[in-house]
Design a protein around this motif. Structure first.
Motif, short mmCIF file in Angstrom:
data_model
loop_
_atom_site.label_atom_id
_atom_site.label_comp_id
_atom_site.label_asym_id
_atom_site.label_seq_id
_atom_site.Cartn_x
_atom_site.Cartn_y
_atom_site.Cartn_z
N GLN A 311 -18.81 4.87 10.99
CA GLN A 311 -19.89 3.92 10.76
C GLN A 311 -20.36 3.37 12.10
N THR A 312 -21.64 3.18 12.26
CA THR A 312 -22.18 2.62 13.49
C THR A 312 -22.99 1.37 13.18
N VAL A 313 -23.41 0.69 14.23
CA VAL A 313 -24.15 -0.57 14.08
C VAL A 313 -25.58 -0.38 14.59
N GLU A 314 -26.55 -0.89 13.84
CA GLU A 314 -27.95 -0.80 14.23
C GLU A 314 -28.59 -2.18 14.16
N LEU A 315 -29.70 -2.33 14.86
CA LEU A 315 -30.50 -3.54 14.76
C LEU A 315 -31.21 -3.58 13.40
N PHE A 374 -42.90 -0.35 25.34
CA PHE A 374 -42.19 -0.88 24.18
C PHE A 374 -41.17 0.12 23.63
N LYS A 375 -41.51 1.42 23.64
CA LYS A 375 -40.57 2.44 23.18
C LYS A 375 -39.29 2.41 24.02
N GLY A 376 -39.45 2.35 25.33
CA GLY A 376 -38.28 2.30 26.21
C GLY A 376 -37.49 1.01 26.02
N PHE A 377 -38.21 -0.09 25.85
CA PHE A 377 -37.57 -1.40 25.64
C PHE A 377 -36.72 -1.38 24.38
N LEU A 378 -37.30 -0.88 23.28
CA LEU A 378 -36.59 -0.84 22.02
C LEU A 378 -35.44 0.18 22.06
N SER A 379 -35.65 1.29 22.76
CA SER A 379 -34.59 2.30 22.88
C SER A 379 -33.39 1.75 23.63
N GLU A 380 -33.65 0.93 24.64
CA GLU A 380 -32.54 0.34 25.40
C GLU A 380 -31.71 -0.57 24.51
N TRP A 381 -32.38 -1.34 23.68
CA TRP A 381 -31.66 -2.21 22.74
C TRP A 381 -30.87 -1.40 21.72
N ALA A 382 -31.47 -0.31 21.22
CA ALA A 382 -30.78 0.55 20.25
C ALA A 382 -29.54 1.18 20.87
N LEU A 383 -29.65 1.62 22.13
CA LEU A 383 -28.51 2.21 22.84
C LEU A 383 -27.40 1.19 23.02
N MET A 384 -27.76 -0.01 23.47
CA MET A 384 -26.77 -1.06 23.70
C MET A 384 -26.08 -1.45 22.39
N THR A 385 -26.84 -1.47 21.30
CA THR A 385 -26.26 -1.83 20.00
C THR A 385 -25.29 -0.75 19.53
N ALA A 386 -25.62 0.51 19.77
CA ALA A 386 -24.75 1.61 19.34
C ALA A 386 -23.46 1.65 20.14
N ILE A 387 -23.56 1.40 21.45
CA ILE A 387 -22.38 1.50 22.32
C ILE A 387 -21.52 0.25 22.27
N ASP A 388 -22.18 -0.92 22.32
CA ASP A 388 -21.45 -2.19 22.40
C ASP A 388 -22.18 -3.26 21.58
N PRO A 389 -21.94 -3.29 20.26
CA PRO A 389 -22.68 -4.23 19.41
C PRO A 389 -22.52 -5.69 19.82
N ALA A 390 -21.32 -6.08 20.26
CA ALA A 390 -21.10 -7.49 20.66
C ALA A 390 -21.96 -7.84 21.87
N HIS A 391 -22.05 -6.93 22.83
CA HIS A 391 -22.86 -7.16 24.03
C HIS A 391 -24.34 -7.28 23.66
N LEU A 393 -25.60 -8.20 20.66
CA LEU A 393 -25.83 -9.46 19.95
C LEU A 393 -25.82 -10.65 20.90
N ALA A 394 -24.87 -10.63 21.85
CA ALA A 394 -24.80 -11.73 22.81
C ALA A 394 -26.11 -11.85 23.59
N ASN A 395 -26.67 -10.72 24.02
CA ASN A 395 -27.91 -10.77 24.79
C ASN A 395 -29.10 -11.17 23.93
N LEU A 396 -29.08 -10.82 22.66
CA LEU A 396 -30.12 -11.33 21.76
C LEU A 396 -30.08 -12.85 21.71
N ALA A 408 -28.90 -10.08 12.57
CA ALA A 408 -29.46 -9.20 13.61
C ALA A 408 -28.94 -7.78 13.54
N LEU A 409 -27.75 -7.60 12.98
CA LEU A 409 -27.12 -6.28 13.00
C LEU A 409 -26.77 -5.83 11.58
#
Length: 646
Positions: A311-315, A374-391, A393-396, A408-409
């Motif tokens: 299972q993974t985490v998404e925005l 915006f695509k790159g911006f959103l992709s960066e958030w998606a990558l960070m959420t997949a790799i490190d959900p806590a990080h 959420l903290a940045n959000l 948020a998740l």
């Protein structure tokens, strides 16, 4: 503005005790200092080495108990000394006021030795036997210790005491405890005499949260609300006037017609630290969720912990819409992209910009001038959420996400369930990219990010990510994360049973013009397929025949088609990064990931295992049916016998 947190132990970074190790030359008064503190009297007979001494929580205002460890400086006890130092939260380093040589030894031996042993905790320098100092030769502690503290920044404070007269004896371990619970080092740069960047950013976020009317200043009501939240007391009107006056004396722009400005808010906390009251700044920071590293504590980040490896985490859509609004807000020049300066403004209340280092640096598509669309911006958030959900959420939260953090998740459904249902509801797919050296893996990732093809070969030695939004037929958009796995680390990756759990689809790239490249890609495919069968984390797989512009290896086409047929996979995708648009490849990858029950390679061992399971299942069914028939027959026979006897 008072400090303290009314004795909340949970406020001190989760600490429930403090361990202080006392070191110094022989005869400097270590044991007497400890014994006098614990008993509040000067002991007549002190053992050469005391057992661990426990100072109960009521000894000091913070209500956290202290364990004091006595040590011997003899060579035969050196191993024990090193062991204790490595377990210390703070170190008390002693010298004897009546023995100048022991003062010299602080800089010639002890402080350098602590550095050599990498003891990275606060050091309290303590002059013992103050009552025995020769009064004919007065010494200024400030003059003596200033150069020492300048050279050895780990020295938190210096104090002199006398166990015989109990002068300042309790203060020694109070300062040691305070240095652990309320450390100055993370907050203040002693050399530059200013707040450290992380502290400044945290306080700026707190100021923004307290500035409810968003006028850039804290009015009297907002200032009082802040005071009650952090210190549980109200400020009287005269006290508010006094605070503003003190701030304005230090910083002219610290106060304006609306109240206390951000500059004034920062000055106020600087003054507390400079006056030896870091606990006041820490009370504020901890009330707003910060830990000792000036990051949000885990209890402020409701990350779903009970989730299976696949299972993974998404925005959520709520978070994505918030990010869409944030992007527009910080796109000051309305050019549809964020410049580096605009991105810095966005993350000015985070500990630092989260995308400055690997794996996020250079992991998304940029505009020709290096900005984030915006695509790159959103992709960066998606990558960070997949790799490190806590990080993520903290940045959000750092950038102002004000809703319930749990909104948020979202956690995806298990991949094993997706396979059974033959469909998936995921919006973000992870694709592992395998292949031998020089096969074209990096070129595939570069093309995914819209970068030009380069003939220069730069070997990839560590994992690398590339994330982008892929638009499919019908306008449906999904985020794809490519994860390049260098050939050298495949064995290490597969040694972890859960390493393939997050993989939605695996791609195996090979140089279609090279015999070895094809054979090695086939070997990697079989290794991954076998591991997927063994762990239960098998995934759809695709073969990519790269460098299609070169003359193909004659047997590669026939052999690859045969392998795909044997394993139940689609035929290889041929492409050339040099001359052809590879966008179709990424749509194919998404399409394959959306059909999680297809294109999963089945090895001979896997088929045998599957046949064996079916055989066992059939046998169990046969035994169950036979047993049921036997029971039914027995019951019928008994009924018949009973009727006959009647």
């Amino acid at each position: 503005m008072p400090g303290g947190l009314n004795g909340k132990k949970s406020a001190y970074g989760g600490r429930t005790s403090v361990r202080v190790v006392v070191v110094g030359d022989k005869g400097t008064g270590k044991s007497s200092l400890i014994a006098a503190t614990a008993s509040e009297t000067f002991p007549d007979n002190v053992p050469r080495l005391l057992p661990p001494t426990h100072l109960p929580d009521y000894f000091y205002p913070d209500l956290v108990p202290v364990t004091v460890i006595d040590t011997s400086s003899s060579m035969e006890n050196r191993g024990k000394l090193i062991e204790e130092l490595r377990r210390a939260d703070a170190v008390v380093l002693t010298y004897a006021c009546d023995q100048p040589i022991t003062l010299t030894r602080l800089t010639s031996y002890w402080l350098p030795e602590l550095r050599r042993l990498e003891v990275k905790v606060p050091v309290i320098v303590v002059g013992c036997k103050l009552d025995l100092r020769d009064e004919r030769h007065p010494v200024s502690l400030e003059q003596v210790m200033a150069p020492v503290m300048q050279e050895f920044r780990e020295t938190e404070t210096c104090i002199e005491c006398s166990a015989a007269t109990l002068i300042q004896v309790p203060d020694v371990f109070f300062y040691a405890q305070r240095a652990v619970l309320h450390p100055t080092a993370p907050l203040f740069d002693q050399e530059k005499q200013c707040l450290k960047p992380r502290c400044r950013r945290a306080l700026q976020r707190i100021f923004t949260l307290c500035d409810h009317d968003m006028d850039g200043a804290l009015n009297d009501a907002e200032l009082n609300e802040f005071q009650v939240k952090c210190f549980h007391t109200h400020l009287q009107p005269a006290e508010i006037v006094g605070v503003k006056r003190v701030v304005q004396e230090r910083e002219q722009n610290g106060v304006n017609d609306f109240g206390l400005t951000l500059a004034g808010f920062l000055v106020l906390h600087t003054l507390f630290i400079e006056k030896g009251r870091p606990e006041t700044a820490w009370a504020v920071l901890r009330e707003f969720g910060y830990n000792d590293d000036l990051e949000l504590r885990h209890d402020f980040l409701p990350i779903p912990t009970k989730r299976a490896p696949d299972q993974t985490v998404e925005l959520t859509n709520v978070a994505i819409e918030y990010l869409r609004g944030v992007f527009r807000l910080y796109d000051i020049d309305n050019d549809g992209s964020l410049r580096p300066s605009e991105l810095d403004d966005l993350f000015q209340t985070a500990p630092e910009s989260p995308w400055g280092n690997d794996p996020y640096k250079d992991a998304v598509e940029r505009t020709p001038v290096g900005n984030f669309g915006f695509k790159g911006f959103l992709s960066e958030w998606a990558l960070m959420t997949a790799i490190d959900p806590a990080h993520s959420l903290a940045n959000l939260i750092y950038i102002g996400y004000g809703r319930d953090p749990s909104s948020a998740l979202s956690v995806t459904r298990r991949r094993s369930v997706d396979r059974k249902k033959q469909r998936t509801e995921r919006n973000v797919f992870q694709c592992f990219v395998f292949g031998p050296k020089k096969s074209g893996k990096s070129a595939l990732l570069d093309s995914f990010l819209g970068r030009k093809f380069s003939d220069d070969y730069i070997p990839t030695t560590e994992e690398r990510y590339a994330a982008n939004v892929v638009e499919q037929l019908g306008g449906v958009k999904k985020t794809l994360i490519l994860r390049e796995i260098p050939e050298e680390i495949v064995k290490k990756l597969l040694s972890n049973k859960e390493s393939l759990a997050a993989c939605n689809v695996a791609v195996f790239v090979y140089d279609s013009s090279d015999e070895y490249s094809w054979k090695r890609a086939r070997e990697l495919l079989m290794e991954v397929a076998r591991r997927g069968e063994e762990t239960g984390y098998g995934m759809p797989c695709l073969l990519v025949a790269a460098k299609d512009d070169l003359d193909p290896y004659p047997m590669a086409v026939q052999d690859s088609d045969r392998v795909c047929q044997q394993l139940g996979m689609e035929i290889p995708i041929s492409l050339s990064m040099k001359f052809r648009d590879p966008n179709n490849v990424f749509c194919r990858i998404i399409s394959t990931a959306e059909r999680p029950h297809l294109s999963i390679p089945e090895t001979e061992a896997g088929r045998n295992r599957k046949y064996y399971r079916q055989l066992v299942s059939s046998s169990l069914i046969f035994v169950s049916v036979a047993a049921a028939v036997g029971v039914t027959g027995l019951a019928a026979y008994r009924t018949y016998t009973a009727k006959k006897n009647a």
